[in-house]
Design a protein around this motif. Structure first.
Motif, PDB file in Angstrom:
ATOM      1  N   VAL A   1      -1.077   2.308   5.905  1.00 40.75           N
ATOM      2  CA  VAL A   1      -2.474   2.383   5.470  1.00 40.75           C
ATOM      3  C   VAL A   1      -3.114   3.618   6.100  1.00 40.75           C
ATOM      4  O   VAL A   1      -2.665   4.102   7.138  1.00 40.75           O
ATOM      5  CB  VAL A   1      -3.314   1.135   5.851  1.00 40.75           C
ATOM      6  CG1 VAL A   1      -2.811  -0.100   5.126  1.00 40.75           C
ATOM      7  CG2 VAL A   1      -3.349   0.919   7.348  1.00 40.75           C
TER       8      VAL A   1
ATOM      9  N   THR B   1       0.860  -1.198   0.000  1.00 38.56           N
ATOM     10  CA  THR B   1       0.000   0.000   0.000  1.00 38.56           C
ATOM     11  C   THR B   1       0.895   1.246   0.000  1.00 38.56           C
ATOM     12  O   THR B   1       0.426   2.339   0.310  1.00 38.56           O
ATOM     13  CB  THR B   1      -0.922   0.043   1.241  1.00 38.56           C
ATOM     14  OG1 THR B   1      -0.099  -0.056   2.415  1.00 38.56           O
ATOM     15  CG2 THR B   1      -1.937  -1.083   1.227  1.00 38.56           C
TER      16      THR B   1
ATOM     17  N   LEU C   1      -2.274   2.666  -6.573  1.00 38.39           N
ATOM     18  CA  LEU C   1      -2.773   1.413  -5.989  1.00 38.39           C
ATOM     19  C   LEU C   1      -3.995   0.921  -6.763  1.00 38.39           C
ATOM     20  O   LEU C   1      -4.100  -0.257  -7.093  1.00 38.39           O
ATOM     21  CB  LEU C   1      -3.141   1.613  -4.507  1.00 38.39           C
ATOM     22  CG  LEU C   1      -1.996   1.974  -3.556  1.00 38.39           C
ATOM     23  CD1 LEU C   1      -2.534   2.186  -2.141  1.00 38.39           C
ATOM     24  CD2 LEU C   1      -0.906   0.909  -3.548  1.00 38.39           C
ATOM     25  N   LYS C   2      -4.890   1.870  -7.070  1.00 37.18           N
ATOM     26  CA  LYS C   2      -6.116   1.477  -7.772  1.00 37.18           C
ATOM     27  C   LYS C   2      -5.781   0.855  -9.133  1.00 37.18           C
ATOM     28  O   LYS C   2      -6.349  -0.175  -9.530  1.00 37.18           O
ATOM     29  CB  LYS C   2      -7.044   2.686  -7.943  1.00 37.18           C
ATOM     30  CG  LYS C   2      -8.365   2.340  -8.609  1.00 37.18           C
ATOM     31  CD  LYS C   2      -9.327   3.504  -8.600  1.00 37.18           C
ATOM     32  CE  LYS C   2     -10.681   3.186  -9.196  1.00 37.18           C
ATOM     33  NZ  LYS C   2     -10.790   2.181 -10.209  1.00 37.18           N
TER      34      LYS C   2
ATOM     35  N   LYS D   1      -6.867   4.682   1.684  1.00 34.24           N
ATOM     36  CA  LYS D   1      -6.364   3.438   1.071  1.00 34.24           C
ATOM     37  C   LYS D   1      -7.236   2.243   1.457  1.00 34.24           C
ATOM     38  O   LYS D   1      -7.530   1.381   0.619  1.00 34.24           O
ATOM     39  CB  LYS D   1      -4.907   3.200   1.489  1.00 34.24           C
ATOM     40  CG  LYS D   1      -3.953   4.181   0.815  1.00 34.24           C
ATOM     41  CD  LYS D   1      -2.519   4.017   1.278  1.00 34.24           C
ATOM     42  CE  LYS D   1      -1.657   5.092   0.606  1.00 34.24           C
ATOM     43  NZ  LYS D   1      -0.260   5.075   1.076  1.00 34.24           N
TER      44      LYS D   1
ATOM     45  N   VAL E   1      -3.015   6.557  -3.872  1.00 36.08           N
ATOM     46  CA  VAL E   1      -4.260   5.804  -4.049  1.00 36.08           C
ATOM     47  C   VAL E   1      -4.498   5.533  -5.544  1.00 36.08           C
ATOM     48  O   VAL E   1      -4.954   4.440  -5.914  1.00 36.08           O
ATOM     49  CB  VAL E   1      -5.447   6.583  -3.418  1.00 36.08           C
ATOM     50  CG1 VAL E   1      -6.775   5.951  -3.793  1.00 36.08           C
ATOM     51  CG2 VAL E   1      -5.300   6.608  -1.912  1.00 36.08           C
TER      52      VAL E   1
END
Ligand code: SF4
Length: 315
Positions: A128, A95, A102-103, A132, A99
């Motif tokens: 995190v 993570t 990550l997505k 997230k 974001v």
């Protein structure tokens, strides 16, 4: 505990109880770093971390997430006759990116093959936040299996400091509360035999996991892997691994103290066997699992037999 005859609630049984079938993990390396490796929180990593030395990095070989899923999924399918899979973001801190990044990676994994039915994301508690975890939670539903795995290792800050973890138990509690808020399945990684830890210290970690009612734990023991500080300490005679017999006794003591519904993801055997310096007996994963079951039989106990939370609540 589900319909298991084992003296503890194994992950395979939990998956069958929840989904009606077994699910296999397809391991991925998304090329993440770690704040304990890149200088944000520390350099050199945890003293037991083999991520810089021994591990083979699929991502460095140029494989995309989709390519890794396709290769590893077919391997698992042949090996276990498996037909349902979870994309497991395993290497380093999964993570540790924006974001948006990550997505893109999680989306790619979910879309990479029709038999991928979820995500398991391994990370550090201090990496995190609400945003997230909201992203990870957004993949839940429609029969998917979505899980976060946290490397806690121990509840004792002095032990975390000793292994240069560069995070604290408080970081874990903050992450755990957020994880509960987002109703995410989770697994907490614990290491037995941390340098300087007594039996009482390890049992205190088990008691706390029971009090917190964590959903699952993965139990490791401290192992010296090639090119790690622990291996250097071992070679200098400054650290001795647990004996096999002590590990079996300790892991049974630990599991007896957990809540009976806590899912046990692993009781023995760590990865990358070819890079283990010591102890070599830890490579006997199946034999170890059998010996742990036999020890429970000999004792006449099982998971939860010594769970203090049950005693306190009078269950
Ligand atoms: S947090 Fe994980 S990846 Fe980072 S240094 Fe420690 S063991 Fe290695």
């Amino acid at each position: 505990m589900g319909g298991t005859e084992k003296p503890y609630y194994p992950y395979s049984q939990y998956l069958k109880d929840t989904f009606g079938f077994k699910i296999y993990k397809v391991t991925l390396d998304a090329g993440f770093s770690c704040p304990n490796l890149d200088g944000k929180k520390g350099w050199g990593g945890c003293t037991f971390c083999d991520e810089t030395g021994s591990s083979s990095r699929a991502q460095e070989k140029g494989d995309t997430i989709t390519q890794q899923v396709l290769k590893n999924l077919e391997r698992q399918r042949k090996r276990f006759k498996a037909d349902r899979f979870v994309a497991y973001f395993q290497s380093r801190t999964n993570t540790y990116a924006s974001v948006e990044r990550l997505k893109a990676l999680y989306d790619e994994a979910m879309a990479s093959h029709e038999d991928i039915m979820g995500l398991a994301i391994s990370t550090r508690p201090d990496c995190v936040d609400d945003e997230k975890l909201a992203l990870i939670s957004s993949y839940q539903g429609e029969g998917r299996y979505i899980s976060v795995e946290y490397g806690l290792q121990t509840i004792h800050d002095r032990s975390l400091e000793r292994v240069n973890r560069c995070e604290t138990y408080k970081d874990f509690i903050r992450a755990y509360e957020l994880t509960q808020k987002h109703k995410l399945d989770h697994c907490i990684h614990i290491i037995l035999g941390m340098e300087g830890e007594s039996w009482e210290d390890m049992m205190a970690t088990a008691d706390r996991m029971a009090e917190l009612r964590v959903k699952g734990v993965k139990i490791h023991m401290l192992v010296a892997m090639e090119k790690t500080q622990v291996a250097k300490n071992y070679r200098k005679g400054e650290w001795e691994p647990m004996s096999q017999e002590t590990y079996i006794q300790t892991v049974c003591d630990f599991i007896e103290r957990l809540h009976p519904e806590c899912v046990i993801h692993r009781v023995a055997g760590n990865g990358h066997h070819q890079h283990v310096v010591a102890p070599l007996w830890m490579q006997r994963k199946l034999a170890m699992m059998n010996e742990i079951e036999q020890e429970f039989q000999r004792r006449g106990t099982r998971q939860g037999s010594a769970c203090r939370s049950l005693v306190v609540s009078g269950l």
